[in-house]
Design an enzyme around this catalytic site. Structure first.
Site, PDB file in Angstrom:
ATOM      1  N   LYS A  48      -0.398   2.384 -26.879  1.00  0.00           N
ATOM      2  CA  LYS A  48       0.545   2.602 -27.993  1.00  0.00           C
ATOM      3  C   LYS A  48      -0.196   2.640 -29.313  1.00  0.00           C
ATOM      4  CE  LYS A  48       4.422   0.527 -25.672  1.00  0.00           C
ATOM      5  NZ  LYS A  48       4.660  -0.762 -25.066  1.00  0.00           N
ATOM      6  N   GLN A  92       7.338  -6.312 -25.991  1.00  0.00           N
ATOM      7  CA  GLN A  92       6.873  -5.775 -24.709  1.00  0.00           C
ATOM      8  C   GLN A  92       7.374  -6.644 -23.544  1.00  0.00           C
ATOM      9  OE1 GLN A  92       4.831  -2.891 -24.353  1.00  0.00           O
ATOM     10  NE2 GLN A  92       5.347  -3.204 -22.213  1.00  0.00           N
ATOM     11  N   ASP A 115      13.306   0.484 -28.955  1.00  0.00           N
ATOM     12  CA  ASP A 115      13.452   0.478 -27.495  1.00  0.00           C
ATOM     13  C   ASP A 115      14.885   0.842 -27.078  1.00  0.00           C
ATOM     14  OD1 ASP A 115      11.356   0.002 -25.703  1.00  0.00           O
ATOM     15  OD2 ASP A 115      11.266  -2.135 -26.181  1.00  0.00           O
TER      16      ASP A 115
HETATM   17  N1  GUN Z   1       7.766  -2.658 -20.240  1.00  0.00           N
HETATM   18  C1  GUN Z   1       7.767  -1.566 -19.453  1.00  0.00           C
HETATM   19  N2  GUN Z   1       8.414  -0.548 -20.045  1.00  0.00           N
HETATM   20  C2  GUN Z   1       8.840  -1.017 -21.250  1.00  0.00           C
HETATM   21  C3  GUN Z   1       9.559  -0.426 -22.329  1.00  0.00           C
HETATM   22  O1  GUN Z   1       9.970   0.741 -22.322  1.00  0.00           O
HETATM   23  N3  GUN Z   1       9.780  -1.235 -23.398  1.00  0.00           N
HETATM   24  C4  GUN Z   1       9.348  -2.527 -23.448  1.00  0.00           C
HETATM   25  N4  GUN Z   1       9.629  -3.257 -24.535  1.00  0.00           N
HETATM   26  N5  GUN Z   1       8.694  -3.101 -22.470  1.00  0.00           N
HETATM   27  C5  GUN Z   1       8.427  -2.347 -21.373  1.00  0.00           C
END
Ligand code: GUN
Length: 283
Positions: A48, A92, A115
């Protein structure tokens, strides 16, 4: 059979997002919080951060220990909510077990909820007027758009009922006029359900849960799962080598859905900036 090249499409989307950031001379900012020692979270965080840098989105990360309390994390989120320079907040997953996922989703300001896990944003998606759609389902919808795969009246079978993929995916598919079935670990006969599908989206997180005998000729197959094979190599949920012989379209994994998720996160951070700065208005 057509391979759906998520890696290439994500690159194209990042390029157009960068052009937008440059043209509008904006500097959106994302904060990522992750807790504990999950190796995958560390890897995602790095991916990211690199993607943000490429597109011109500021990236800040906060790492907490496995023992952080729920109140401590929520108080921290409230602080970020009030910080004007921060446009997007992402916690996350997975998060430590003493912390309620729901309380974290509730705590994030609805306008910074990149998200799309806050109940307000889930409600908007459910009402077919989405603002922030969860990144993985949104990325998959972009793939259908790019490859001009019409979903009207199609039978879509989703494996997995999580708030991250399965449920919001079903909402997106309903909004696109598909007929939707969600299968999960308690589903009685998965093969019977899959054999009715025009489109299969697997987010079970279980290697080889979708095999060639479970797929009709001409099915579109989207593989969301992240697993490791016996040699420790990354793989999806689908027995790719055999299923691809029957599929009309199929995503590789890795190189399919994953890069699209990250591209959609960038998309949502820029959108959050635009909402917070009155460039777009959803009221
Ligand atoms: N863990 C796996 N996929 C995601 C996601 O799309 N968002 C978040 N916050 N955690 C994740």
């Amino acid at each position: 059979m057509t391979l759906i090249d998520g890696k290439q499409l994500a690159k194209k989307i990042r390029k157009s997002l960068k052009e937008k950031v440059d043209r509008e001379q904006i500097k959106p900012k994302l904060v990522v919080i992750w807790c504990g020692n999950n190796e995958a979270s560390r890897v995602y965080d790095r991916i990211k951060s690199k993607a943000c840098e490429e597109v011109g989105v500021k990236f800040e990360e906060y790492h907490f220990g496995e023992n952080i309390s729920e109140t401590e994390l929520i108080d921290f989120i409230y602080k970020l909510n009030n910080e004007e320079s921060i446009n997007g907040i992402l916690v996350q997953y997975p998060i430590p077990k003493q912390i309620s996922l729901q309380k974290i989703a509730n705590a994030i300001d609805k306008n910074k909820d990149v998200d799309g896990f806050n109940p307000y944003n889930i409600g908007l998606l459910d009402s077919n007027c989405p603002v922030f759609t969860p990144c993985t389902p949104l990325g998959i919808m972009k793939m259908f758009e790019e490859y001009k795969i019409d979903l009207t009246g199609k039978k879509v079978v989703i494996i997995g009922r999580s708030n991250v993929v399965g449920k919001p995916m079903a909402e997106c598919m309903l909004n696109a006029n598909a007929t939707v079935t969600i299968c999960h670990s308690k589903t009685k006969n998965l093969k019977e359900e899959l054999l009715k599908a025009d489109v299969i989206i697997s987010s079970a997180g279980k290697r080889n849960i979708v095999t060639a005998d479970m797929v009709r000729e001409g099915t579109v197959v989207i593989d969301v799962g992240t697993n490791r094979d016996e040699n420790g190599k990354l793989c999806g949920d689908v027995d790719f080598e055999n299923v691809k012989k029957k599929a009309s379209y199929i995503t590789p994994n890795p190189g399919g859905v994953g890069p699209m998720t990250v591209a959609m996160l960038l998309n949502n951070v820029i959108k959050a900036y635009e909402i917070q700065n009155g460039i777009i208005n959803y009221d």
